[in-house]
Every structure is written in C-alpha cells, then in structure tokens.
Scaffold this motif. Sequence first.
Motif, PDB file in Angstrom:
ATOM      1  N   VAL A  19     -48.858   4.709  10.690  1.00 16.36           N
ATOM      2  CA  VAL A  19     -47.951   5.852  10.769  1.00 16.36           C
ATOM      3  C   VAL A  19     -46.935   5.588  11.875  1.00 16.36           C
ATOM      4  CG1 VAL A  19     -47.737   8.315  11.231  1.00 16.36           C
ATOM      5  CG2 VAL A  19     -49.713   7.454   9.956  1.00 16.36           C
ATOM      6  N   VAL A  20     -45.668   5.595  11.519  1.00 14.16           N
ATOM      7  CA  VAL A  20     -44.599   5.438  12.508  1.00 14.16           C
ATOM      8  C   VAL A  20     -43.555   6.527  12.285  1.00 14.16           C
ATOM      9  CG1 VAL A  20     -44.901   2.944  12.758  1.00 14.16           C
ATOM     10  CG2 VAL A  20     -43.318   3.825  11.045  1.00 14.16           C
ATOM     11  N   GLU A  21     -42.765   6.784  13.302  1.00 13.38           N
ATOM     12  CA  GLU A  21     -41.640   7.703  13.166  1.00 13.38           C
ATOM     13  C   GLU A  21     -40.432   6.908  12.674  1.00 13.38           C
ATOM     14  OE1 GLU A  21     -40.057   8.723  17.321  1.00 13.38           O
ATOM     15  OE2 GLU A  21     -42.100   8.017  17.657  1.00 13.38           O
ATOM     16  N   PRO A  22     -39.369   7.576  12.217  1.00 16.39           N
ATOM     17  CA  PRO A  22     -38.213   6.824  11.705  1.00 16.39           C
ATOM     18  C   PRO A  22     -37.656   5.815  12.700  1.00 16.39           C
ATOM     19  CG  PRO A  22     -38.055   9.115  11.027  1.00 16.39           C
ATOM     20  CD  PRO A  22     -39.238   9.033  11.954  1.00 16.39           C
ATOM     21  N   ALA A  23     -37.535   6.204  13.980  1.00 19.95           N
ATOM     22  CA  ALA A  23     -37.038   5.251  14.994  1.00 19.95           C
ATOM     23  C   ALA A  23     -37.963   4.052  15.100  1.00 19.95           C
ATOM     24  CB  ALA A  23     -36.907   5.952  16.350  1.00 19.95           C
ATOM     25  N   GLY A  24     -39.260   4.289  15.027  1.00 20.51           N
ATOM     26  CA  GLY A  24     -40.229   3.215  15.152  1.00 20.51           C
ATOM     27  C   GLY A  24     -40.203   2.237  14.002  1.00 20.51           C
ATOM     28  N   ALA A  25     -39.654   2.663  12.863  1.00 20.06           N
ATOM     29  CA  ALA A  25     -39.589   1.808  11.675  1.00 20.06           C
ATOM     30  C   ALA A  25     -38.274   1.051  11.561  1.00 20.06           C
ATOM     31  CB  ALA A  25     -39.794   2.663  10.417  1.00 20.06           C
ATOM     32  N   ALA A  26     -37.363   1.219  12.517  1.00 18.33           N
ATOM     33  CA  ALA A  26     -36.017   0.658  12.392  1.00 18.33           C
ATOM     34  C   ALA A  26     -36.024  -0.861  12.270  1.00 18.33           C
ATOM     35  CB  ALA A  26     -35.158   1.082  13.583  1.00 18.33           C
ATOM     36  N   ALA A  27     -36.875  -1.537  13.043  1.00 21.61           N
ATOM     37  CA  ALA A  27     -36.895  -2.999  12.992  1.00 21.61           C
ATOM     38  C   ALA A  27     -37.407  -3.498  11.642  1.00 21.61           C
ATOM     39  CB  ALA A  27     -37.753  -3.546  14.138  1.00 21.61           C
ATOM     40  N   VAL A  28     -38.412  -2.824  11.095  1.00 21.50           N
ATOM     41  CA  VAL A  28     -38.898  -3.188   9.760  1.00 21.50           C
ATOM     42  C   VAL A  28     -37.798  -2.961   8.731  1.00 21.50           C
ATOM     43  CG1 VAL A  28     -40.561  -2.606   7.944  1.00 21.50           C
ATOM     44  CG2 VAL A  28     -41.311  -2.760  10.318  1.00 21.50           C
ATOM     45  N   ALA A  29     -37.043  -1.880   8.877  1.00 26.06           N
ATOM     46  CA  ALA A  29     -35.938  -1.601   7.952  1.00 26.06           C
ATOM     47  C   ALA A  29     -34.927  -2.741   7.957  1.00 26.06           C
ATOM     48  CB  ALA A  29     -35.257  -0.288   8.330  1.00 26.06           C
ATOM     49  N   ALA A  30     -34.641  -3.293   9.132  1.00 23.57           N
ATOM     50  CA  ALA A  30     -33.680  -4.395   9.223  1.00 23.57           C
ATOM     51  C   ALA A  30     -34.198  -5.639   8.504  1.00 23.57           C
ATOM     52  CB  ALA A  30     -33.394  -4.721  10.685  1.00 23.57           C
ATOM     53  N   VAL A  31     -35.492  -5.907   8.627  1.00 20.94           N
ATOM     54  CA  VAL A  31     -36.082  -7.064   7.942  1.00 20.94           C
ATOM     55  C   VAL A  31     -36.054  -6.867   6.430  1.00 20.94           C
ATOM     56  CG1 VAL A  31     -38.180  -8.435   7.646  1.00 20.94           C
ATOM     57  CG2 VAL A  31     -37.519  -7.640   9.931  1.00 20.94           C
ATOM     58  N   LYS A  33     -44.330  16.378  19.403  1.00 27.31           N
ATOM     59  CA  LYS A  33     -43.891  15.796  20.669  1.00 27.31           C
ATOM     60  C   LYS A  33     -43.822  16.870  21.754  1.00 27.31           C
ATOM     61  CE  LYS A  33     -41.261  12.006  18.559  1.00 27.31           C
ATOM     62  NZ  LYS A  33     -39.977  11.295  18.476  1.00 27.31           N
ATOM     63  N   GLU A  34     -43.305  18.037  21.384  1.00 30.40           N
ATOM     64  CA  GLU A  34     -43.243  19.135  22.349  1.00 30.40           C
ATOM     65  C   GLU A  34     -44.645  19.546  22.794  1.00 30.40           C
ATOM     66  OE1 GLU A  34     -42.730  23.925  22.473  1.00 30.40           O
ATOM     67  OE2 GLU A  34     -42.187  22.847  20.635  1.00 30.40           O
ATOM     68  N   LYS A  35     -45.544  19.725  21.826  1.00 31.82           N
ATOM     69  CA  LYS A  35     -46.895  20.177  22.163  1.00 31.82           C
ATOM     70  C   LYS A  35     -47.637  19.161  23.019  1.00 31.82           C
ATOM     71  CE  LYS A  35     -47.711  23.387  18.344  1.00 31.82           C
ATOM     72  NZ  LYS A  35     -48.579  23.732  17.178  1.00 31.82           N
ATOM     73  N   ASN A  92     -44.813   8.986  16.767  1.00 24.06           N
ATOM     74  CA  ASN A  92     -44.884  10.439  16.925  1.00 24.06           C
ATOM     75  C   ASN A  92     -43.948  11.114  15.929  1.00 24.06           C
ATOM     76  OD1 ASN A  92     -46.694  10.473  19.229  1.00 24.06           O
ATOM     77  ND2 ASN A  92     -44.986   9.616  20.386  1.00 24.06           N
ATOM     78  N   ILE A  93     -44.497  11.526  14.808  1.00 26.99           N
ATOM     79  CA  ILE A  93     -43.674  12.140  13.760  1.00 26.99           C
ATOM     80  C   ILE A  93     -44.270  13.479  13.355  1.00 26.99           C
ATOM     81  CG2 ILE A  93     -44.888  10.858  11.938  1.00 26.99           C
ATOM     82  CD1 ILE A  93     -42.173  10.839  10.414  1.00 26.99           C
ATOM     83  N   ASP A  94     -43.413  14.459  13.217  1.00 28.06           N
ATOM     84  CA  ASP A  94     -43.807  15.781  12.738  1.00 28.06           C
ATOM     85  C   ASP A  94     -44.288  15.648  11.292  1.00 28.06           C
ATOM     86  OD1 ASP A  94     -43.745  18.399  11.593  1.00 28.06           O
ATOM     87  OD2 ASP A  94     -42.365  19.038  13.170  1.00 28.06           O
ATOM     88  N   PRO A  95     -45.461  16.197  10.953  1.00 26.92           N
ATOM     89  CA  PRO A  95     -45.952  16.085   9.569  1.00 26.92           C
ATOM     90  C   PRO A  95     -44.969  16.612   8.528  1.00 26.92           C
ATOM     91  CG  PRO A  95     -47.724  16.834  10.995  1.00 26.92           C
ATOM     92  CD  PRO A  95     -46.466  16.831  11.828  1.00 26.92           C
ATOM     93  N   LEU A  96     -44.222  17.666   8.866  1.00 23.76           N
ATOM     94  CA  LEU A  96     -43.238  18.188   7.917  1.00 23.76           C
ATOM     95  C   LEU A  96     -42.120  17.186   7.685  1.00 23.76           C
ATOM     96  CD1 LEU A  96     -42.988  21.919   9.081  1.00 23.76           C
ATOM     97  CD2 LEU A  96     -44.185  21.004   7.079  1.00 23.76           C
ATOM     98  N   LEU A  97     -41.651  16.556   8.779  1.00 23.50           N
ATOM     99  CA  LEU A  97     -40.634  15.510   8.627  1.00 23.50           C
ATOM    100  C   LEU A  97     -41.206  14.332   7.858  1.00 23.50           C
ATOM    101  CD1 LEU A  97     -37.892  14.221   9.226  1.00 23.50           C
ATOM    102  CD2 LEU A  97     -38.824  13.429  11.415  1.00 23.50           C
ATOM    103  N   LEU A  98     -42.461  14.009   8.120  1.00 19.51           N
ATOM    104  CA  LEU A  98     -43.102  12.899   7.417  1.00 19.51           C
ATOM    105  C   LEU A  98     -43.080  13.140   5.910  1.00 19.51           C
ATOM    106  CD1 LEU A  98     -44.687  10.248   7.470  1.00 19.51           C
ATOM    107  CD2 LEU A  98     -46.772  11.597   7.808  1.00 19.51           C
ATOM    108  N   MET A  99     -43.385  14.369   5.490  1.00 20.57           N
ATOM    109  CA  MET A  99     -43.361  14.677   4.057  1.00 20.57           C
ATOM    110  C   MET A  99     -41.957  14.491   3.483  1.00 20.57           C
ATOM    111  SD  MET A  99     -45.955  17.880   3.407  1.00 20.57           S
ATOM    112  CE  MET A  99     -45.020  19.048   4.396  1.00 20.57           C
ATOM    113  N   ARG A 100     -40.940  14.962   4.234  1.00 19.08           N
ATOM    114  CA  ARG A 100     -39.564  14.831   3.750  1.00 19.08           C
ATOM    115  C   ARG A 100     -39.141  13.367   3.692  1.00 19.08           C
ATOM    116  NH1 ARG A 100     -38.644  19.310   7.260  1.00 19.08           N
ATOM    117  NH2 ARG A 100     -37.484  18.010   8.738  1.00 19.08           N
TER     118      ARG A 100
END
Length: 405
Positions: A278-290, A111-113, A309-317
């Motif tokens: 590919v989604v970031e954690p915030a982007g997946a929140a609505a699916v999580a609720a369902v 996101k920064e880059k 927009n998710i950092d690949p390192l965070l994605l792995m974690r």
Amino acid sequence: MSEDEVVTPAEIAKAADLLHDVVAPTPLEYSRWLSELVGGDVFLKCENLQRTGSFKLRGAYVRMSRLSKKERARGVVAASAGNHAQGVALAAQLLGIKATVFMPFGAPIPKEKATRAYGADVRFVGTSIDDCLRAAREFEAETGAVLIHPFDHRDIVAGQATTGLEIVEQCPQVRTVVVPTGGGGLVAGIAAAMQRDGLPISVVGVQAAGAAAYPASLAAGEPVALESMSTMADGIAVGLPGKVPFAAIQKYVGEVVTVDEDALSKALLLLLERAKLVVEPAGAAAVAAVLDNPKAFKPPMVVVLSGGNIDPLLLMRVIRHGMAAAGRYLSLRVRIPDTPGGLATLLTRLAEADANIIEVVHERISPSLNLHEVEVSLQLETRGEEHRERVLTCLTENGYTYTPN
C-alpha cells in the motif's frame, strides 16, 4: 556551511549514527514484474513501511535532536500535508518537545489523526504546503518556536540521505535509483549519499506533472516558484524547491522526469496487485516513471516507495481511476430501440462478451434521442485494454452506437 554547499559524507555518517536506534532499515524487495518489464533486476525500497509510514522521520529526528535546550523549550513548528507532520510529531514525542503543525485544508484524515496521536497540535490553513509554510513562519516569529522545514535544511537532507546508505548496503550492484520528488530533500540526500564510494550510480527524480517545480528551476539555474499546482500526490506537491536540496540535485541528480495522474493511479494499483504494498500517490511516483518508460533507466535499479499514508476513501477513488486508466473500467452510453426486450438484448450481448456489468441507468428522456430510442448508461468491468476493445467491437458488430461517459 552555506546553503549552496552540498551535504557532506561526514554529515550523512553522523546522521546515520543519530538514527541508529530510532528508525528501522526498511526492506528492499525484489520486483519480478518490474524486472520483466525493464529487462533487468528491479528492487523496491519500501520507505512506506518506515515508522510513521514514510522516510520523513529520518530528517525530522536528525534536525530536532540537534536543537539546544533553549530551542527545545520554545517548541517546534512545521508545515506539512501529512508525512513530515508525522515525522516531526513522533520526533518531538521521542525528544520531549512541544510540536505545532500546520496542515492544508483537505489533508488526508489518517495523516491528521496520526499526527495528533503523536501529541502534536494540528492547525489547518490554506490549500498547499506553501500556504502552511507561510503560516508556520509567522508562528515562529510570534512564539519563538523553531521551524522544522520539510526539506530545506542540511540536517533534514542528511537524515533523508541515510535512505541512500541503506540502498547501497542492501544492493551494492545498483546502477540507477529512481526517487519521488517534491521539495527535493529525499532525492538530494540519496544522491549525496551515492557519492560516498564513487560508485557509478545514476539518481533520477520523479515529480507529478501538475506540481513539477524542478525541471524549470534546473533550466533556470535557481529555484523558481510554480504559479499553481494540481495533483492527487499531495506528498510531493511543492511549489518552490529548497535551496539546500537544489544544490545537491543540480550537482548529482541525472534528470528529473514527470508523470501524469493516470500513471500515478496505474502505479498505485499495480503495487497493490503485484507487490501487495500500500502506497500513497506520491509514494508511487517513481514506479509510475518506470512504467511510463521502462527502457529509460539502467538496471540493476532501486525504485523508492517514499510513503504509504493514504486515506482509504482516496485509495478507493485512486483504484477506480487506476483501473479506468488501465482499461479495466469501461463507462459509456449506448442507444437501444425503445421496444420490449431491448435492454435485455443489450445485456445479453455484453454477457456474451464476458463484460461484468457494475451499473446500469436506463434514460428515456433526452432532447438528443429519437422518438423510438432510449439511452443506457453503463459501467462495465473488463480484463484490460484488449478485452475492452473486444467489448466495444461486440457492440459495434451488433449494431449499437455508443459514446464514452
């Protein structure tokens, strides 16, 4: 108009005209696996595929396109964990405006880059969006730059509302829309847009449990600040709702629910596996609720994926976390006899149970061990909850004792 007045259909229509050649209508994808779970049609609104990877360009461009020549000459300033930063940076590039963006330390590197690549000056401060907003307001006072708020402005909400116009156009039969929610700009805009034709559509906001300012605020009848926040979903980690979105949410949003970190991880993992998105954690929140409560929402349903927009390192974690939450990882410590072949026998039993061994650590020294025992730390991959239980039963039936790692 005052902050307490809800964004109007006329404002939303004008925003749609402004964005006609700037944003591309994002796909609405049918989700077979969610539809089977819910028992009715479920569609994914893929704002993760929007320019800059989220819906944020919509509001940022509408707001900035309406600045006067004098305001544009002074430049703009924004505060963001990343998605609004990119929206502001690209809008500034398109409109020929200098942009300065304050981001929290630890903001995702991609996101920064991307924000820098669009030409914005990035400065780091604090650990949250609220810290960055304070710095941005100070910068505004010192330099005269115009603050482009991430959610608390009528133009921002009107811009995000164009997502709702697309949903109604793409899925006129929709009866429920589930939306990730932080400061509230997106869910407020979508809810306001849903009123245009008087359709019986329920709009549900979803917040991370560790950063859920709206439930208490709605109960109080006014925005109430959180004392602290803790969530991987940086895109919706907002401690104080905005007055402009709050008015629309209070009037039009049926409910705001929360999801925990395990649910976010599971949702992100399933979107990768089942939807190939590919989604970031915030982007997946609505699916999580369902996933948490599939029978709570009336289909036909549209679930918004607000960002990718998710950092690949965070994605792995997050993938590892999601697999563990779904029962796909098993981490435990097993005591075995300190005799030749003891470890080999244990591994043979696990192979017979069809568990895939990822890591083994053989520990001989521990004050809790008996003289003739050793402890083995294991990381195992399983097929899911049912297989996980079979693996544990296999260990117990073969006389092994274990504790979770």
